[in-house]
Design a protein around this motif. Structure first.
Motif, PDB file in Angstrom:
ATOM      1  N   GLY A  90       0.954   3.451  -3.310  1.00  9.18           N
ATOM      2  CA  GLY A  90       0.455   4.803  -3.071  1.00  9.18           C
ATOM      3  C   GLY A  90       1.439   5.858  -3.544  1.00  9.18           C
ATOM      4  O   GLY A  90       1.055   6.887  -4.111  1.00  9.18           O
ATOM      5  N   GLU A 107      -9.393   8.062 -10.286  1.00  9.63           N
ATOM      6  CA  GLU A 107      -9.286   9.487  -9.969  1.00  9.63           C
ATOM      7  C   GLU A 107      -8.267  10.187 -10.868  1.00  9.63           C
ATOM      8  O   GLU A 107      -8.443  11.352 -11.226  1.00  9.63           O
ATOM      9  CB  GLU A 107      -8.882   9.656  -8.507  1.00  9.63           C
ATOM     10  CG  GLU A 107      -9.934   9.181  -7.512  1.00  9.63           C
ATOM     11  CD  GLU A 107      -9.414   9.133  -6.084  1.00  9.63           C
ATOM     12  OE1 GLU A 107      -8.180   9.300  -5.899  1.00  9.63           O
ATOM     13  OE2 GLU A 107     -10.220   8.917  -5.167  1.00  9.63           O
ATOM     14  N   LEU A 108      -7.197   9.474 -11.228  1.00  8.98           N
ATOM     15  CA  LEU A 108      -6.165  10.069 -12.067  1.00  8.98           C
ATOM     16  C   LEU A 108      -6.558  10.103 -13.540  1.00  8.98           C
ATOM     17  O   LEU A 108      -6.246  11.060 -14.254  1.00  8.98           O
ATOM     18  CB  LEU A 108      -4.857   9.279 -11.915  1.00  8.98           C
ATOM     19  CG  LEU A 108      -4.135   9.396 -10.576  1.00  8.98           C
ATOM     20  CD1 LEU A 108      -2.991   8.402 -10.502  1.00  8.98           C
ATOM     21  CD2 LEU A 108      -3.606  10.810 -10.377  1.00  8.98           C
ATOM     22  N   ALA A 162      -8.158  -0.454  -3.954  1.00  9.05           N
ATOM     23  CA  ALA A 162      -7.662   0.897  -3.687  1.00  9.05           C
ATOM     24  C   ALA A 162      -6.892   1.440  -4.884  1.00  9.05           C
ATOM     25  O   ALA A 162      -7.002   2.625  -5.224  1.00  9.05           O
ATOM     26  CB  ALA A 162      -6.770   0.888  -2.449  1.00  9.05           C
ATOM     27  N   SER A 163      -6.134   0.569  -5.552  1.00 10.71           N
ATOM     28  CA  SER A 163      -5.395   0.996  -6.743  1.00 10.71           C
ATOM     29  C   SER A 163      -6.346   1.379  -7.872  1.00 10.71           C
ATOM     30  O   SER A 163      -6.125   2.374  -8.581  1.00 10.71           O
ATOM     31  CB  SER A 163      -4.455  -0.124  -7.204  1.00 10.71           C
ATOM     32  OG  SER A 163      -3.458  -0.381  -6.236  1.00 10.71           O
ATOM     33  N   LEU A 220       1.307   6.028  -7.387  1.00 10.42           N
ATOM     34  CA  LEU A 220       0.099   6.659  -7.924  1.00 10.42           C
ATOM     35  C   LEU A 220      -0.123   8.048  -7.344  1.00 10.42           C
ATOM     36  O   LEU A 220      -1.254   8.450  -7.082  1.00 10.42           O
ATOM     37  CB  LEU A 220      -1.110   5.764  -7.650  1.00 10.42           C
ATOM     38  CG  LEU A 220      -1.124   4.425  -8.394  1.00 10.42           C
ATOM     39  CD1 LEU A 220      -2.318   3.587  -7.976  1.00 10.42           C
ATOM     40  CD2 LEU A 220      -1.121   4.643  -9.904  1.00 10.42           C
ATOM     41  N   ARG A 221       0.938   8.778  -7.136  1.00 15.99           N
ATOM     42  CA  ARG A 221       0.790  10.148  -6.673  1.00 15.99           C
ATOM     43  C   ARG A 221       0.246  11.001  -7.824  1.00 15.99           C
ATOM     44  O   ARG A 221       0.267  10.593  -8.983  1.00 15.99           O
ATOM     45  CB  ARG A 221       2.125  10.706  -6.192  1.00 15.99           C
ATOM     46  CG  ARG A 221       3.185  10.831  -7.280  1.00 15.99           C
ATOM     47  CD  ARG A 221       4.519  11.251  -6.684  1.00 15.99           C
ATOM     48  NE  ARG A 221       5.512  11.483  -7.694  1.00 15.99           N
ATOM     49  CZ  ARG A 221       6.231  10.533  -8.279  1.00 15.99           C
ATOM     50  NH1 ARG A 221       6.033   9.269  -7.964  1.00 15.99           N
ATOM     51  NH2 ARG A 221       7.133  10.834  -9.199  1.00 15.99           N
ATOM     52  N   ARG A 222      -0.247  12.174  -7.490  1.00 17.32           N
ATOM     53  CA  ARG A 222      -0.866  13.034  -8.494  1.00 17.32           C
ATOM     54  C   ARG A 222       0.160  13.474  -9.538  1.00 17.32           C
ATOM     55  O   ARG A 222       1.284  13.832  -9.212  1.00 17.32           O
ATOM     56  CB  ARG A 222      -1.501  14.254  -7.832  1.00 17.32           C
ATOM     57  CG  ARG A 222      -2.272  15.136  -8.817  1.00 17.32           C
ATOM     58  CD  ARG A 222      -3.195  16.052  -8.084  1.00 17.32           C
ATOM     59  NE  ARG A 222      -4.209  15.308  -7.346  1.00 17.32           N
ATOM     60  CZ  ARG A 222      -5.302  14.783  -7.906  1.00 17.32           C
ATOM     61  NH1 ARG A 222      -5.494  14.892  -9.211  1.00 17.32           N
ATOM     62  NH2 ARG A 222      -6.180  14.142  -7.170  1.00 17.32           N
ATOM     63  N   ASN A 237       0.830  -1.204   0.000  1.00 16.97           N
ATOM     64  CA  ASN A 237       0.000   0.000   0.000  1.00 16.97           C
ATOM     65  C   ASN A 237       0.866   1.256   0.000  1.00 16.97           C
ATOM     66  O   ASN A 237       0.553   2.237  -0.694  1.00 16.97           O
ATOM     67  CB  ASN A 237      -0.927   0.004   1.217  1.00 16.97           C
ATOM     68  CG  ASN A 237      -2.068  -0.984   1.081  1.00 16.97           C
ATOM     69  OD1 ASN A 237      -2.367  -1.454  -0.017  1.00 16.97           O
ATOM     70  ND2 ASN A 237      -2.712  -1.309   2.187  1.00 16.97           N
ATOM     71  N   LYS A 277      -9.372   2.497  -7.549  1.00 14.93           N
ATOM     72  CA  LYS A 277      -9.991   3.777  -7.192  1.00 14.93           C
ATOM     73  C   LYS A 277      -9.056   4.935  -7.495  1.00 14.93           C
ATOM     74  O   LYS A 277      -9.471   5.961  -8.057  1.00 14.93           O
ATOM     75  CB  LYS A 277     -10.358   3.771  -5.711  1.00 14.93           C
ATOM     76  CG  LYS A 277     -10.996   5.072  -5.236  1.00 14.93           C
ATOM     77  CD  LYS A 277     -11.322   5.018  -3.749  1.00 14.93           C
ATOM     78  CE  LYS A 277     -11.931   6.332  -3.269  1.00 14.93           C
ATOM     79  NZ  LYS A 277     -12.219   6.304  -1.811  1.00 14.93           N
ATOM     80  N   ARG A 278      -7.771   4.774  -7.137  1.00 13.42           N
ATOM     81  CA  ARG A 278      -6.812   5.853  -7.361  1.00 13.42           C
ATOM     82  C   ARG A 278      -6.574   6.073  -8.852  1.00 13.42           C
ATOM     83  O   ARG A 278      -6.507   7.223  -9.311  1.00 13.42           O
ATOM     84  CB  ARG A 278      -5.492   5.521  -6.659  1.00 13.42           C
ATOM     85  CG  ARG A 278      -4.447   6.616  -6.780  1.00 13.42           C
ATOM     86  CD  ARG A 278      -4.892   7.867  -6.067  1.00 13.42           C
ATOM     87  NE  ARG A 278      -3.894   8.916  -6.189  1.00 13.42           N
ATOM     88  CZ  ARG A 278      -4.168  10.168  -6.510  1.00 13.42           C
ATOM     89  NH1 ARG A 278      -5.405  10.541  -6.746  1.00 13.42           N
ATOM     90  NH2 ARG A 278      -3.212  11.069  -6.586  1.00 13.42           N
ATOM     91  N   CYS A 279      -6.463   5.013  -9.617  1.00 12.35           N
ATOM     92  CA  CYS A 279      -6.280   5.150 -11.064  1.00 12.35           C
ATOM     93  C   CYS A 279      -7.483   5.815 -11.718  1.00 12.35           C
ATOM     94  O   CYS A 279      -7.343   6.587 -12.672  1.00 12.35           O
ATOM     95  CB  CYS A 279      -6.028   3.777 -11.695  1.00 12.35           C
ATOM     96  SG  CYS A 279      -4.405   3.080 -11.317  1.00 12.35           S
TER      97      CYS A 279
END
Length: 208
Positions: A82, A143-144, A136-137, A85-87, A78, A139-141
Motif C-alpha cells: 500500500g 486506479e493509478l 487489491a494491488s 502504490l501511493r498516489r 498489505n 485494483k490500485r494499479c
C-alpha cells in the motif's frame, strides 16, 4: 541441570504477548524452508527448544497458529505494498516506475521470508489470503494507470479496452522482479529495480 532444561524453564516464564512473535517467526522459517505442511505444534516447539505446552499457551492448535501466521504476513504485505502504490504524478516518467519498483524491492530486502511464503507455499489457505492481496494491488494499479494512459494521449475507448492487460503486465512484472531477486543473489536491489522499472515504463509507453 542440562542446558536444554534451563532454556525450557526460562521459556515458560515468558508471557504469551512476548512469546507469540517468536512462535510466529519460527513457524514462518519452517514454512519457508520445509513447506507450510511442516508447521506443527511439535515442529515449532522443537525449533524454539521449548515444550509443546509453551506453544499451546499462545495458540489453541495448529490451525490457529497457521491462520495467525498468514494473517500477520498478509497484513505486513498489505501495509508495505500500500505504501509503494501511493498516489504519484499522473504524467509518469521512467523514474516514477523505477521509484515504485525500488520501494517494492526494499520490502523484499527487509522481509524476504514473507515474500518466500507468498511464492513458495502451495497450501490453498495461504493462496486464498495472498490472492486477496494481489487483487487489491491490481485494483490500485488500475486506479493509478488509467489517468496516466489518458494523460499520455491514449483515447478513452482504447484505455477501456487495454487497461486490464496493461495492469496485468505491470503487476506480473513486479511479481517477476520479486521472484528473480529471491532466486538470484547476484542482483543488486537498486540495479534490478531500475532495470525492471525502466522496462515496464517503456513497455507501457510504447502502447500509446
Amino acid at each position: 541441570m542440562p542446558p536444554s532444561t534451563t532454556r525450557r524453564r526460562r521459556a515458560e516464564h515468558l508471557g504469551p504477548e512476548r512469546r507469540r512473535p517468536q512462535i510466529l517467526d519460527a513457524a514462518l522459517e519452517i514454512a519457508v524452508n520445509e513447506g507450510i505442511s511442516s508447521v506443527t505444534i511439535a515442529s515449532v516447539a522443537e525449533k524454539l527448544d521449548v515444550t509443546r505446552p509453551v506453544i499451546y499457551t499462545c495458540f489453541a492448535n495448529r490451525v490457529d497458529l497457521i491462520a495467525e501466521l498468514v494473517r500477520r504476513e498478509e497484513e505486513r504485505l498489505n501495509q508495505t505494498v500500500g505504501a509503494v502504490l501511493r498516489r504519484r504524478a499522473v504524467n509518469a516518467d521512467a523514474e516514477v516506475f523505477v521509484e515504485g519498483f525500488r520501494a517494492l524491492l526494499s520490502t523484499v530486502v527487509d522481509h524476504p521470508n514473507t515474500w518466500r511464503l507468498v511464492y513458495g507455499a502451495p497450501d490453498s489457505a495461504v493462496a486464498e489470503y495472498f490472492g486477496r492481496g494481489r487483487a487489491a494491488s491490481v485494483k490500485r494499479c488500475t486506479e493509478l494507470l488509467r489517468p496516466t494512459l489518458l494523460k499520455w494521449g491514449m483515447p478513452a475507448d482504447e484505455v477501456a479496452h487495454k487497461l486490464g492487460a496493461l495492469v496485468e503486465l505491470w503487476v506480473s512484472s513486479s511479481e517477476g522482479m520479486v521472484r528473480t531477486y529471491l532466486a538470484d543473489s547476484s542482483w543488486d536491489p537498486d540495479e534490478l529495480a531500475e532495470f525492471m522499472g525502466t522496462s515496464v515504463y517503456r513497455a507501457l509507453r510504447t502502447t500509446v
